[in-house]
Write an enzyme that holds these catalytic residues in place. Structure first.
Site, PDB file in Angstrom:
ATOM      1  CG  ASP A  31      -2.214   0.682   1.047  1.00  0.00           C
ATOM      2  OD1 ASP A  31      -2.414   1.287  -0.023  1.00  0.00           O
ATOM      3  OD2 ASP A  31      -3.063   0.610   1.953  1.00  0.00           O
ATOM      4  CG  ASP A  32      -0.380   4.894   0.309  1.00  0.00           C
ATOM      5  OD1 ASP A  32      -1.217   4.541  -0.531  1.00  0.00           O
ATOM      6  OD2 ASP A  32      -0.646   5.704   1.221  1.00  0.00           O
ATOM      7  CB  CYS A  70      -6.590   2.785  -2.012  1.00  0.00           C
ATOM      8  SG  CYS A  70      -5.223   3.374  -0.994  1.00  0.00           S
ATOM      9  CG  HIS A 124     -10.196   0.567  -0.399  1.00  0.00           C
ATOM     10  ND1 HIS A 124      -9.027   1.182  -0.038  1.00  0.00           N
ATOM     11  CD2 HIS A 124     -11.173   1.115   0.382  1.00  0.00           C
ATOM     12  CE1 HIS A 124      -9.271   2.078   0.909  1.00  0.00           C
ATOM     13  NE2 HIS A 124     -10.562   2.054   1.182  1.00  0.00           N
ATOM     14  CG  ASP A 319      -2.188   0.989  -3.500  1.00  0.00           C
ATOM     15  OD1 ASP A 319      -1.064   1.462  -3.248  1.00  0.00           O
ATOM     16  OD2 ASP A 319      -3.150   1.109  -2.724  1.00  0.00           O
ATOM     17  CG  HIS A 320      -1.762   4.694  -5.154  1.00  0.00           C
ATOM     18  ND1 HIS A 320      -1.223   5.178  -3.978  1.00  0.00           N
ATOM     19  CD2 HIS A 320      -2.994   4.218  -4.846  1.00  0.00           C
ATOM     20  CE1 HIS A 320      -2.094   5.008  -3.010  1.00  0.00           C
ATOM     21  NE2 HIS A 320      -3.167   4.418  -3.504  1.00  0.00           N
TER      22      HIS A 320
END
Length: 336
Positions: A31-32, A70, A124, A319-320
């Site tokens: 995540d992130d 997300c 998510h 995810d990004h």
């Protein structure tokens, strides 16, 4: 910042597969995560397990996230469709309710005889995935979420002994609520899943989703020693461009609601985080990423020890990305 497939950082590893059997899939999502890893040239980062995976993998240097939020991003790479098609642009709507009953990646494997299991954050969670992580359509079993998640993100001990919600959040593992952290428990569950598969002839798709380095930067306090503040630097340009159009600016609301940032009473929407605290946030992000690295190492070791590694495809991506003060920006939510 360059954006990489499904999250600013994508690694694809294909182990030698047995010709006579269908390969398993280990689908790792962080995540992130931005490409702030040793294998992407960040020499100050301590990520040996991820770097070792990259050395024996195909590493992607020019891959791009569909949307820097997300649920839109995850829905996109799990369905193979752009947000314009899924119509998911927020953290609330569920694609099956508003755009189409699309077959997801794990659902495709399940329909072809695989055991599919979600551990941690793949879809998510909550309303954005139907309240059940798209079970049972995508997964053979209910998704696993770490029991310590019930304590929420208030795991930072304050001076008065209570626990609060800080963005910068080194924790004492001896006193943290529940005695553990979500990514540790996610890894424990996944290791047990792999052990149970070693004698199982049915192929599997295991989706493992790590929460850190998503806010809050909660990590065992020992990782501060890995990144002393004396070795931390500001972003190359930490200032807002003077001619920036207002439409291009995002005021990083996500960061502002944490106790330590809210206490600064920063002006809205252009108030800047003090430079000394920018250093702490950059320190915290690095520490949180490095805390995730040994969890990745543990599950890869379990894959080897179970005798499954030679017949398993491994993917690793985020995810990004995440902005760490570049041009005054923080968090995601922009296309920069």
């Amino acid at each position: 910042m360059a954006l990489l497939l499904a999250a600013l950082c994508a690694i694809f590893a294909l182990q030698t597969a047995h010709a006579a059997s269908r390969p398993n899939v280990l689908f790792l999502v962080v995540d992130d995560l931005r490409p702030k890893l040793g294998c992407y040239g960040e020499s100050n980062m301590v990520t040996p397990n991820i770097d070792q995976l990259a050395q024996r993998s195909v590493r992607f240097d020019r891959a791009y996230v569909q949307q820097a939020v997300c649920s839109p991003s995850r829905t996109s790479f799990l369905t193979g469709r752009r947000p314009d098609t899924t119509r998911i642009f927020d953290l609330v709507n569920y694609f099956r309710n508003i755009s189409g009953n699309y077959t997801t990646l794990p659902q495709h494997f399940k329909q072809h005889g695989y055991i599919t299991q979600s551990s941690g954050k793949i879809f998510h969670p909550g309303r954005a995935s139907g309240g059940n992580d798209d079970y049972p359509l995508s997964w053979s079993n209910p998704a696993f979420h770490a029991p310590v998640r019930k304590y929420g993100n208030k795991v930072c001990r304050k001076e008065d002994g209570t626990f609060g919600l800080n963005a910068f959040c080194p924790v004492d593992m001896n006193t943290v609520p529940g005695g553990s952290l979500p990514d540790i428990q996610t890894t424990d569950f996944s290791i047990e899943f792999l052990k149970n598969r070693s004698a199982d002839k049915q192929p599997f798709f295991l989706g493992m989703g790590y929460h850190r380095p998503h806010l809050p930067f909660a990590f065992p306090k020992e990782y501060l020693k890995v990144y002393p503040l004396s070795n931390i630097h500001l972003a190359p340009n930490p200032f807002i461009p003077p001619l920036l159009p207002s439409v291009a600016w995002t005021p990083w609301d996500e960061l502002r609601h944490y106790d330590d940032i809210a206490a600064m009473n920063l002006s809205y929407p252009y108030g800047s985080v003090p430079l000394d605290y920018q250093m702490k946030l950059r320190q915290g992000y690095s520490a949180a990423a490095s805390y995730t690295d040994p969890q990745v190492g543990r599950v890869l070791q379990a894959l080897d020890e179970s005798g499954l590694a030679d017949n398993t495809i491994i993917t690793f991506h985020g995810d990004h990305g995440w902005q760490l003060g570049e041009h005054g920006e923080w968090c995601k939510h922009t296309n920069f």
